[in-house]
Design a protein around this motif. Structure first.
Motif, PDB file in Angstrom:
ATOM      1  N   SER A 160      34.292  24.176  48.992  1.00 42.80           N
ATOM      2  CA  SER A 160      35.987  24.500  48.856  1.00 42.80           C
ATOM      3  C   SER A 160      36.359  24.284  50.364  1.00 42.80           C
ATOM      4  N   GLY A 162      40.053  24.672  53.455  1.00 44.66           N
ATOM      5  CA  GLY A 162      40.770  25.471  53.675  1.00 44.66           C
ATOM      6  C   GLY A 162      42.436  24.614  54.263  1.00 44.66           C
ATOM      7  N   ARG A 169      46.767  20.358  53.852  1.00 46.16           N
ATOM      8  CA  ARG A 169      45.820  19.889  52.398  1.00 46.16           C
ATOM      9  C   ARG A 169      46.308  18.737  51.584  1.00 46.16           C
ATOM     10  N   HIS A 185      40.488  23.358  46.322  1.00 44.28           N
ATOM     11  CA  HIS A 185      41.621  24.161  47.520  1.00 44.28           C
ATOM     12  C   HIS A 185      42.201  25.350  47.839  1.00 44.28           C
ATOM     13  N   VAL A 186      41.656  26.403  49.288  1.00 46.77           N
ATOM     14  CA  VAL A 186      42.497  27.420  49.204  1.00 46.77           C
ATOM     15  C   VAL A 186      43.054  27.014  50.594  1.00 46.77           C
ATOM     16  N   TYR A 188      46.392  28.425  53.274  1.00 44.28           N
ATOM     17  CA  TYR A 188      46.504  29.999  54.403  1.00 44.28           C
ATOM     18  C   TYR A 188      47.952  29.085  55.323  1.00 44.28           C
ATOM     19  N   ALA A 194      42.526  29.887  58.199  1.00 41.17           N
ATOM     20  CA  ALA A 194      41.708  29.221  57.674  1.00 41.17           C
ATOM     21  C   ALA A 194      40.322  28.560  58.808  1.00 41.17           C
ATOM     22  N   ASP A 197      38.314  31.902  59.090  1.00 40.19           N
ATOM     23  CA  ASP A 197      38.134  32.310  57.369  1.00 40.19           C
ATOM     24  C   ASP A 197      36.464  31.172  57.285  1.00 40.19           C
ATOM     25  N   GLN A 202      33.598  31.947  54.330  1.00 39.46           N
ATOM     26  CA  GLN A 202      34.575  32.284  53.119  1.00 39.46           C
ATOM     27  C   GLN A 202      34.931  30.853  52.519  1.00 39.46           C
ATOM     28  N   ILE A 203      35.063  29.912  53.214  1.00 40.15           N
ATOM     29  CA  ILE A 203      35.547  28.288  52.795  1.00 40.15           C
ATOM     30  C   ILE A 203      34.226  27.666  53.517  1.00 40.15           C
TER      31      ILE A 203
END
Length: 327
Positions: A160, A162, A169, A185-186, A188, A194, A197, A202-203
């Motif tokens: 993943s 962020g 992005r 894609h995650v 924020y 981001a 995390d 988390q990513i």
């Protein structure tokens, strides 16, 4: 000798010009600025754009003895600020200090914009350009860009990335396209969230602006794997560009530029541009560029208009190819 009858129309013409709005504008620009200027910034205080706007404002105050007020209108991906600037009086006292987000990316990310990035503004000059950096946690198994690509191909959709800005992005989406990988894609609210995390596990990855990424890279918490423009960053001379690292054709930087509302008199635009050009060479702007890993970049209004049109097409292509539906 001019015939007296012929002189009358010339005198009448001169009198008419003296009363015309054009003459008033020309006269007004000779003394511009006569009062404080407002810089509208589409992002929060302490963001890279805000830091640059304050540095430029400081220099303009030194040059003109007039105050420059920075008005941060963060939110809605820069749309609030762009809309406010578009509706401001076209007199040179409201300047939009902005980026590719409002002038090139938003038209492809949103179905309905409350402003027109071309028709509502006059370009003044480019201000600066910067790059982004692909980062992973220092303890992650990826030592190189090739490691990331191999891991992503081995487990499609499992890795993943962020992002907290359109630049971040779209940079991630472009990486997926050009490396032929599937990475989740995650989203924020901003890049610093981001990064938090990413550090917390988390990513797995992100492509962030250097201003946000450098402190964690310097502290050894994040590993810089590749740089997003075609030229290496002076802050990270040992980090290859993504293109050098095997993601051929990769080039996705971000840029800052100044715009005024459409209809601003030409002589005022010319004077403002002169002040901004001097400001980009000033000590405060130089300090910002050095710490942010960006560089000064100035243009004529015409060059900025052409550059913006090319950038809008480029961002549009990447966004479309990524299958990002406008909101």
């Amino acid at each position: 000798m001019t015939h007296p009858h012929r002189r009358r129309p010339l005198l009448a013409l001169a009198a008419a010009f003296a009363l015309s709005p054009l003459a008033a504008a020309a006269q007004g620009s000779a003394h511009y600025p006569e009062r404080p200027i407002t810089f509208i910034v589409p992002f929060a205080a302490a963001s890279a754009t805000d830091q640059l706007a304050r540095a430029l404002g400081q220099s303009i105050t030194e040059q003109t003895k007039q105050a420059v007020v920075v008005d941060n209108k963060a939110g809605a991906s820069g749309m609030l600020a762009a809309q406010a600037a578009a509706k401001a009086p076209a007199d040179g006292y409201t300047v939009l200090i902005t980026t590719n987000t409002t002038q090139a990316a938003n038209e492809h990310l949103y179905k309905k914009l409350p402003y027109d990035p071309v028709k509502d503004f006059l370009p003044v000059t480019g201000l600066g350009k910067g790059g982004q950096v692909l980062v992973a946690r220092a303890n992650a198994p990826y030592k190189t860009v090739a490691d990331v690509v191999a891991a992503a191909k081995a487990k499609p959709g499992k890795l993943s990335f962020g992002s907290g800005s359109s630049s971040s992005r779209v940079a991630g989406e472009m990486f997926k396209q050009l490396s032929h990988t599937d990475i989740l894609h995650v989203p924020y609210k901003s890049n610093p969230n981001a990064v938090t995390d990413l550090l917390g596990g988390q990513i797995d990855l992100m492509i962030t602006d250097t201003a946000t990424g450098m402190p964690q890279i310097r502290s050894g918490k994040l590993r810089a794997l590749g740089y997003s423009t075609q030229k290496r960053s002076p802050l990270l001379p040992d980090v290859p560009t993504l293109d050098e690292a095997g993601v051929k054709g990769y080039d996705m930087g971000y840029w800052f530029a100044a715009y005024v509302p459409a209809g601003t008199p030409q002589p005022v635009v010319a004077r403002l541009r002169e002040l901004l050009l001097n400001a980009t060479r000033g000590a405060a702007a130089k300090a910002f560029f050095d710490t942010a890993g960006a560089e000064a970049w100035t243009t004529t209004p015409q060059e900025l208009a052409q550059f913006q049109a090319a950038e809008a097409q480029k961002w549009g292509r990447v966004i479309k190819a990524a299958g990002i539906d406008p909101e």
